[in-house]
Each structure stands twice: as structure tokens, then as C-alpha cells.
Motif scaffolding. Structure first.
Motif, PDB file in Angstrom:
ATOM      1  N   LEU A   1       0.859  -1.182   0.000  1.00 12.77           N
ATOM      2  CA  LEU A   1       0.000   0.000   0.000  1.00 12.77           C
ATOM      3  C   LEU A   1       0.898   1.236   0.000  1.00 12.77           C
ATOM      4  N   ASP A   2       0.943   1.925  -1.134  1.00 14.53           N
ATOM      5  CA  ASP A   2       1.831   3.069  -1.347  1.00 14.53           C
ATOM      6  C   ASP A   2       1.010   4.342  -1.172  1.00 14.53           C
ATOM      7  N   MET A   3       1.066   4.944   0.020  1.00 10.19           N
ATOM      8  CA  MET A   3       0.187   6.049   0.376  1.00 10.19           C
ATOM      9  C   MET A   3       0.956   7.372   0.327  1.00 10.19           C
ATOM     10  N   ILE A   4       0.541   8.265  -0.581  1.00  6.43           N
ATOM     11  CA  ILE A   4       1.243   9.528  -0.780  1.00  6.43           C
ATOM     12  C   ILE A   4       0.308  10.678  -0.424  1.00  6.43           C
ATOM     13  N   ASP A   5       0.577  11.348   0.693  1.00  9.16           N
ATOM     14  CA  ASP A   5      -0.251  12.466   1.154  1.00  9.16           C
ATOM     15  C   ASP A   5      -1.718  12.061   1.264  1.00  9.16           C
ATOM     16  N   VAL A   6      -1.960  10.913   1.892  1.00  5.81           N
ATOM     17  CA  VAL A   6      -3.309  10.364   2.063  1.00  5.81           C
ATOM     18  C   VAL A   6      -3.663  10.401   3.552  1.00  5.81           C
ATOM     19  N   PRO A   7      -4.901  10.724   3.911  1.00  7.86           N
ATOM     20  CA  PRO A   7      -5.277  10.734   5.328  1.00  7.86           C
ATOM     21  C   PRO A   7      -5.046   9.376   5.987  1.00  7.86           C
ATOM     22  N   ASP A   8      -4.529   9.400   7.206  1.00 10.56           N
ATOM     23  CA  ASP A   8      -4.285   8.152   7.930  1.00 10.56           C
ATOM     24  C   ASP A   8      -5.561   7.335   8.094  1.00 10.56           C
ATOM     25  N   ASP A   9      -6.699   8.016   8.258  1.00 12.01           N
ATOM     26  CA  ASP A   9      -7.961   7.297   8.458  1.00 12.01           C
ATOM     27  C   ASP A   9      -8.276   6.380   7.283  1.00 12.01           C
ATOM     28  N   PHE A  10      -7.954   6.837   6.049  1.00 18.44           N
ATOM     29  CA  PHE A  10      -8.234   5.957   4.911  1.00 18.44           C
ATOM     30  C   PHE A  10      -7.206   4.834   4.821  1.00 18.44           C
ATOM     31  N   THR A  11      -5.942   5.142   5.103  1.00 20.40           N
ATOM     32  CA  THR A  11      -4.931   4.087   5.095  1.00 20.40           C
ATOM     33  C   THR A  11      -5.317   2.971   6.057  1.00 20.40           C
ATOM     34  N   ILE A  12      -5.820   3.342   7.225  1.00 18.70           N
ATOM     35  CA  ILE A  12      -6.245   2.346   8.218  1.00 18.70           C
ATOM     36  C   ILE A  12      -7.404   1.503   7.682  1.00 18.70           C
ATOM     37  N   GLU A  13      -8.367   2.148   7.010  1.00 25.02           N
ATOM     38  CA  GLU A  13      -9.488   1.390   6.432  1.00 25.02           C
ATOM     39  C   GLU A  13      -8.996   0.403   5.382  1.00 25.02           C
TER      40      GLU A  13
END
Length: 369
Positions: A28-40
Motif C-alpha cells: 500500500l503506497d500512500m502519498i499524502d493520504v489521510p491516515d484514516d483511509f490508510t487504516i481502512e
């Protein structure tokens, strides 16, 4: 309280776009994404028994790395990224860049070096994992779309969670037509371009590679393109915005290229020999995406559009062209954008953005919504 739309989108990405199953390893490559969505997304992956690996990145930090990059630095990053990528069965990248022009002041030679050296990682990801790439809605994207932040977020989640299974059924006839087509001709204001796609194949994009989605692509035979094309959608590449891009082709090669920033345009096209040849031709038809916002994951799906791509070809529809560049340039052919025609082997397939043949009419906007 987490936005309930986060859970719906995360579930779509895990169960449909990448079709994760028990034991799959996903990056999961998360770039400037809210932590809440990464957790989901992590929770959705674990729910099906997959093993999530997360990288959280920030565009400002990436810019700083690129400003001082050299061959030794870029090669180290490539080697480390490649080891990780080769251990993955799936990949999801979400990019929520707050400033789309953040890397615009990275010198062209540094950007070209960085792209060229890191390209093998992307090639492996594209060709050997189940992957999906999407943007995250930001105020800058809303501004680019000419919308309020709230209205754009509503559009974003509507588009990204639409019924892609239904769209896939409507795409199949276009994929079959592209597979049996030899000659393609594109006509419109400033555009008269012809090429062959014989033997190249075709691939429909139905929400299992990009979100949003809605295109079927092929690729020109490398040396077959002749004529001119005038793109009418602005395009952002390597942090620089280009408008009114005009390309002239002779035997497959771009022999003339102009835009509002002709110098920078040609610098990118001179990244390597393959950057002046084309690696993709595609038709877009997402009914919810009507106007460009200078974000290619949306713009390449615009209803009634085509895009042509200087640079790297995909392995799925390969014409043998290799490059560190893969630059989708969009031409919208609906009447309010000047109109245009697409011909397959002498038959008019689409005019002014609407498909004309019985088998393809289900792809017109009123039939997909």
C-alpha cells in the motif's frame, strides 16, 4: 468518526480492483493520504486474509530527494524498491498531492535520470502484480475541476465507487473490435492522424487497474503513425503544466512538438529515443468525467476522449517501444470541444464523442449511468 465512504472505497479496491485473497502480500503506497483511509485499507486487506505492507510518503520530501539525486542515489532506491516489489502479489497506490506542481522546479536532467533509473520497478509492478492506482481528493484537485472541495469530494466518491462490473460488460465489444482492427484514423480540428494497430491486441480497463476507470487501450505499430494531432486538454508531466500540445509524426517518430512550453516539452521527449515514439492509444468513456482537471487518472477517462501516449508501451499491448517516459495526452472529441471522428478500417466508429455502431452504443454516457 471515519467517513463511511472510506470503507466502501477500501472494500472495492480490495475485493474487486486487486481481488485479494488469503495469503496475498499487498504493498500500500500512500502519498499524502489521510491516515484514516490508510487504516481502512489495511483493515479491508486483513479482512480477506491478505498481508498489508504500508509505505507513507510525502511529495515535498520526494521533491527534496529528486533535487539532489544522482546515479548512485537513484540506483540505491531502485534496488531497494525492487526487492520489496518482487515480494508482492498486489499493489495499491493512492496519491493525494496537495500541490500538483510541487516538483516543477526539479531540473529536467535530474527528473529524467530519476525516472529512467527507477523505471524497472514500475515495469515489474505493472507486469507482475495485480495493481490499482488512484488519486485522493484534495482542494487543489477541486480547484483544477472548477468545483468546491465538498462538491468535488462527492463527485470523486460517486465516480470511484460506480458499478464497474456493469461497465465491463459494455466494454467487451470495443475490446473485440480493437483486436481485429488494422487501420485507425483520427480526425478533428488540427488533427489528421493514421496508424495501424494490427496484431497488437487490446485491453479493457474496468476498475481493476485505475480508479476511476473507463477506457479500452491498444498500441500503434511502432513505425506506423503519420500525420498531426492537436490535443485540447491541458496535461501535467513532471510537475509542469502543458497546454495546446501539438505533435507531428513521420513513420512513428515525433518530428515536431510544440506547446505553451515548447522547450520543456522537447526536453522530456528527448529523455531517451523511445520517448518520441508512442506506447499507447486509448478511447475513454467514463460518463461522470466530462471535463479535464489536469489529473491524468481522471482526464484519460473523459467521456468522448482519446489519448495517445509518447513513451513506454504496456506488456499487455506491446509494440516494442521502451522509454522512461509514459505520457498520456488527451484529446476530447465532444462537440463543445470541437468534435472529431474515429475510423476503424474505413468505418466511422465514433463521431463527436458518441459511438455509432450498435455493439458500441452501450458505452455512450446515457447508457452507462
Amino acid at each position: 468518526m471515519t467517513d463511511p465512504r472510506y470503507k466502501k472505497l477500501a472494500s472495492l479496491l480490495v475485493t474487486y480492483s486487486t481481488a485479494l485473497k488469503r495469503g496475498d502480500r499487498i504493498f500500500l503506497d500512500m502519498i499524502d493520504v489521510p491516515d484514516d483511509f490508510t487504516i481502512e485499507l489495511v483493515r479491508a486487506a486483513r479482512l480477506v486474509g491478505a498481508i498489508p505492507v504500508v509505505e507513507t510518503r510525502h511529495t515535498r520530501i520526494t521533491r527534496e530527494l529528486q533535487l539532489g539525486t544522482n546515479l548512485q542515489h537513484a540506483s540505491l532506491l531502485r534496488d531497494l524498491e525492487m526487492v520489496r516489489m518482487k515480494k508482492m502479489q498486489a499493489y495499491i497506490a493512492i496519491r493525494g498531492t496537495l500541490n500538483a506542481s510541487e516538483t516543477s522546479d526539479v531540473p529536467g536532467d535530474r527528473m529524467a535520470l530519476y525516472s529512467r533509473v527507477l523505471r524497472p520497478v514500475q515495469n515489474h509492478r505493472v507486469n507482475h502484480t495485480r495493481w490499482c492506482v488512484l488519486r485522493w481528493p484534495t482542494p487543489s484537485m477541486a480547484q483544477g475541476a472548477g468545483m468546491s472541495t465538498e462538491a468535488f469530494e462527492d463527485l470523486y466518491f460517486d465516480v470511484c465507487t460506480m458499478d464497474y462490473r456493469r461497465m465491463a460488460r459494455a466494454m467487451a465489444p470495443l475490446e473485440r473490435r480493437l483486436k481485429r482492427t488494422d487501420r485507425v484514423r483520427l480526425k478533428g480540428p488540427g488533427t489528421d492522424l493514421s496508424f495501424s494497430i494490427k496484431g497488437i491486441g487490446a485491453k479493457m480497463c474496468k476498475g481493476d487497474r485505475n480508479i476511476p476507470d473507463g477506457e479500452v487501450f491498444s498500441c500503434p505499430v511502432k513505425n506506423s503513425i503519420n500525420g498531426v494531432i492537436q490535443f485540447n486538454a491541458a496535461t501535467l508531466y513532471a510537475g509542469t503544466r502543458f497546454e495546446n500540445v501539438f505533435l507531428e509524426f513521420k513513420d512513428g517518430r515525433i518530428v515536431k512538438a510544440t506547446a505553451n512550453n515548447t522547450k520543456r516539452l522537447n526536453e522530456i521527449l528527448d529523455t531517451d529515443p523511445g520517448a518520441r515514439y508512442v506506447g499507447e492509444f486509448s478511447l475513454g468513456f467514463n460518463p461522470y468525467i466530462l471535463n479535464p482537471m489536469c489529473d491524468i487518472l481522471f482526464d484519460e477517462k473523459i467521456a468522448g476522449s482519446i489519448h495517445l501516449t509518447p513513451g513506454q508501451a504496456y506488456e499487455d499491448c506491446d509494440n516494442g517501444n521502451h522509454s522512461a517516459v509514459h505520457w498520456d495526452m488527451v484529446l476530447i472529441q465532444r462537440p463543445e470541444w470541437g468534435g472529431g471522428e474515429i475510423w476503424f478500417d474505413g468505418e466511422l466508429i465514433r463521431k463527436d464523442g458518441l459511438f455509432l455502431t450498435r455493439d458500441l452504443k452501450p458505452l455512450n454516457p446515457n447508457n452507462l449511468k
